[in-house]
Design an enzyme around this catalytic site. Structure first.
Site, PDB file in Angstrom:
ATOM      1  N   HIS A 114      -2.814  -1.885 -21.747  1.00  0.00           N
ATOM      2  CA  HIS A 114      -3.218  -1.874 -20.335  1.00  0.00           C
ATOM      3  C   HIS A 114      -4.716  -1.535 -20.279  1.00  0.00           C
ATOM      4  O   HIS A 114      -5.097  -0.401 -20.011  1.00  0.00           O
ATOM      5  CB  HIS A 114      -2.376  -0.867 -19.543  1.00  0.00           C
ATOM      6  N   ASN A 158      -1.011  -6.190 -20.009  1.00  0.00           N
ATOM      7  CA  ASN A 158      -1.131  -6.111 -18.568  1.00  0.00           C
ATOM      8  C   ASN A 158      -2.362  -6.913 -18.157  1.00  0.00           C
ATOM      9  O   ASN A 158      -3.487  -6.566 -18.526  1.00  0.00           O
ATOM     10  CB  ASN A 158      -1.315  -4.655 -18.113  1.00  0.00           C
ATOM     11  N   GLU A 159      -2.137  -8.007 -17.453  1.00  0.00           N
ATOM     12  CA  GLU A 159      -3.201  -8.744 -16.770  1.00  0.00           C
ATOM     13  C   GLU A 159      -4.302  -9.305 -17.665  1.00  0.00           C
ATOM     14  O   GLU A 159      -5.411  -8.748 -17.751  1.00  0.00           O
ATOM     15  CB  GLU A 159      -3.854  -7.869 -15.698  1.00  0.00           C
ATOM     16  N   GLU A 374       3.572  -4.907 -10.260  1.00  0.00           N
ATOM     17  CA  GLU A 374       2.655  -4.093  -9.456  1.00  0.00           C
ATOM     18  C   GLU A 374       2.488  -4.735  -8.093  1.00  0.00           C
ATOM     19  O   GLU A 374       2.283  -5.955  -7.992  1.00  0.00           O
ATOM     20  CB  GLU A 374       1.242  -4.012 -10.087  1.00  0.00           C
ATOM     21  N   SER A 427      -8.638   5.010 -10.632  1.00  0.00           N
ATOM     22  CA  SER A 427      -8.850   3.569 -10.488  1.00  0.00           C
ATOM     23  C   SER A 427     -10.102   3.164 -11.270  1.00  0.00           C
ATOM     24  O   SER A 427     -11.175   3.739 -11.070  1.00  0.00           O
ATOM     25  CB  SER A 427      -8.996   3.232  -8.995  1.00  0.00           C
ATOM     26  N   TRP A 428      -9.943   2.180 -12.148  1.00  0.00           N
ATOM     27  CA  TRP A 428     -10.967   1.790 -13.131  1.00  0.00           C
ATOM     28  C   TRP A 428     -12.385   1.699 -12.579  1.00  0.00           C
ATOM     29  O   TRP A 428     -13.313   2.239 -13.160  1.00  0.00           O
ATOM     30  CB  TRP A 428     -10.619   0.421 -13.731  1.00  0.00           C
ATOM     31  N   LYS A 434      -9.718   5.735  -3.918  1.00  0.00           N
ATOM     32  CA  LYS A 434      -8.802   4.620  -3.658  1.00  0.00           C
ATOM     33  C   LYS A 434      -7.434   5.029  -4.186  1.00  0.00           C
ATOM     34  O   LYS A 434      -7.147   4.918  -5.366  1.00  0.00           O
ATOM     35  CB  LYS A 434      -9.313   3.368  -4.390  1.00  0.00           C
ATOM     36  N   TYR A 436      -3.235   4.935  -4.323  1.00  0.00           N
ATOM     37  CA  TYR A 436      -2.134   3.986  -4.206  1.00  0.00           C
ATOM     38  C   TYR A 436      -0.758   4.654  -4.236  1.00  0.00           C
ATOM     39  O   TYR A 436       0.248   4.001  -4.019  1.00  0.00           O
ATOM     40  CB  TYR A 436      -2.159   3.024  -5.395  1.00  0.00           C
TER      41      TYR A 436
END
Ligand code: BGP
Length: 466
Positions: A114, A158-159, A374, A427-428, A434, A436
């Site tokens: 990830h 992941n992504e 997600e 959050s990166w 931010k 969630y």
């Protein structure tokens, strides 16, 4: 709308975003450590301190009807240098986490990568360097052997697209390169080859359980349906971000339709895409062994024809209206009247999730199952005496769950839905404002507080109905 009894109502996390202890307990460095330090805005330390708080988070899952959790294993916690020496403390940590999952009746869905390639490999080209592919396969095999009695659901990456686009086009992930379509495409291809090798190893090793990959899939609509140029722009971005990876996953080859556009984009950038024949054999072989696909979905895009210079501005502060994304010869992402967006300019468009699920069903009928791995809303939560009223997040999740339900009614095989994120996490490219989570994290004390959305989600998960 009713969901089946075995439907997973889960919460998602990722190692680097929640664990903390990024450079202790034997963990090796990742590229993010230096990158964030140099940037000087925020660090992933101690993030949500999942390294110590995992029992609390898993008990909360149990109490709130959450029957699945996405966890990622930090590669550099197991192999600090990406290969070679094993860090036993890291190996034991994940055993303890999985054991607690099972005690609490929460099924672990485990991602092997990830965004956190060990720095020792990242600094030598990450997945552009084929040695990283070999190391990744060895690391995955180690995990399958080690955790085979505790983990039944695996995801390789992941992504893939966000990794490549952020590393080589937007420059928001290390190494921070901009507008390099060539490196972006090659790194996506190499990650898909790594994925395929791992899937084959999993199958040939006869491990119990299932395996797949997670793609971030944003539907690309033409800004103005009636304009040929806008339709083509949407098509180009779709091929680059979605279809290239879906083809590799499900067809085990790149269709002519895909290659036509990829070749055009490469040529425009003075490059060419010539995958090795051996790679294509591996992709082909692995395509039949994917047990499922994970879809991460937050937003869709409306795209207009664009021929000006490349220009990207990443809204990483929640200053609404500041985002810019224009790629020469590809397209320009537009806001659209009547479609609301978050403070970070992510368009709230559940129809895009429905359209994407139905498109996969239609275009790749050999898909076996889907998980929404997600979905969630970044929001500046107000913490008032322990009460967090996040009604916009509830509305967001509800509308997206309804879209999933509709797709299921129309025959799509969706087996679960994971809210990003279980609790607030780092959050990166946005840091900590931010949020969630279903659970609010007070980063000073590391206390958790259930938000209004957690109580709402509990009811949905328990009744299996939205
Ligand atoms: C996905 C990632 C997650 C998470 C999420 C929200 O792309 O898989 O790790 O970060 O997006 O993104 P952000 O934190 O940038 O808002």
């Amino acid at each position: 709308m009713k969901f089946s009894n075995d439907f997973i109502f889960g919460g998602a996390t990722a190692a680097y975003q929640c664990e903390g202890c990024t450079q202790s307990h034997g963990k090796g460095k990742v590229a993010w450590d230096n990158y964030l330090e140099k940037q000087g805005r925020f660090l992933a330390e101690p993030a949500s301190d999942f390294y110590h708080k995992y029992p609390v988070d898993l008990t909360l899952c149990h109490q709130f009807g959450i029957n699945g959790i996405r966890i990622s294993i930090a590669w550099s916690r197991i192999f600090p240098d990406g290969e070679g020496k094993v860090n036993q403390e890291g190996v034991d940590f994940y055993h303890a986490v999985f054991q607690k999952c099972h005690e609490e009746g929460v099924e672990p869905f485990v991602t092997l990568h990830h965004f956190d390639t060990p720095d020792a490999l990242h600094s030598k080209g990450d997945f552009l360097n084929r040695h990283t592919i070999d190391c990744f396969v060895e690391y995955c095999k180690f995990c399958f052997e080690e955790y085979k009695d505790e983990v039944s659901y695996w995801f390789t990456f992941n992504e893939v697209w966000p990794i490549s686009v952020n590393q080589y086009i937007c420059g928001t992930f290390p190494p921070g390169i901009r507008y390099d379509i060539d490196q972006c495409v090659r790194s996506m291809h190499n990650m898909m080859v790594a994925h395929a090798n791992v899937v084959i190893a999993f199958h040939e090793g006869n491990y119990p359980g299932k395996i797949g990959v997670i793609h971030s899939l944003e539907y690309k609509y033409p800004y103005d349906e009636t304009k040929e140029g806008d339709r083509l722009a949407a098509k180009k971005e779709d091929v680059l971000a979605n279809q290239f990876l879906l083809d590799a996953t499900f067809l085990g080859e790149y269709s002519d339709d895909t290659l036509e556009i990829i070749d055009q984009l490469m040529e425009m950038n003075g490059a060419a895409f010539h995958p090795e024949p051996e790679d294509m054999k591996i992709l082909k072989k692995a395509a039949q062994y994917n047990d499922y696909l994970g879809i991460n979905y937050y937003q869709s895009q409306f795209i207009r024809e664009y021929h000006g210079e490349n220009e990207i501005f990443h809204n990483g502060t929640g200053d609404k209206g500041t985002s810019v994304f224009r790629l020469k010869g590809i397209g320009e992402r537009m806001f659209k009247e009547g479609i609301d967006r978050t403070d970070w300019d992510w368009l709230i468009y559940p129809e895009g999730l429905y359209d994407m699920i139905m498109r996969i069903k239609r275009q790749y009928p050999n898909y076996k199952a889907l998980y929404i791995t997600e979905n969630g809303m970044g929001y500046k939560d107000d913490f008032e005496d322990g009460t967090i009223d996040d009604q916009p997040r509830i509305d967001y999740i509800k509308r997206h769950l309804e879209a999933v339900g509709q797709a299921i009614e129309e025959g799509a095989n969706v087996k679960g839905y994971f809210v990003w994120s279980l609790m607030d996490v780092f959050s990166w490219s946005n840091g900590y404002n931010k949020r969630y989570g279903l659970f609010y994290v007070d980063y000073e004390t590391q206390e958790r507080y259930a938000k209004k959305s957690a109580y709402w989600f509990k009811e949905v998960a328990e009744k299996k109905e939205v």
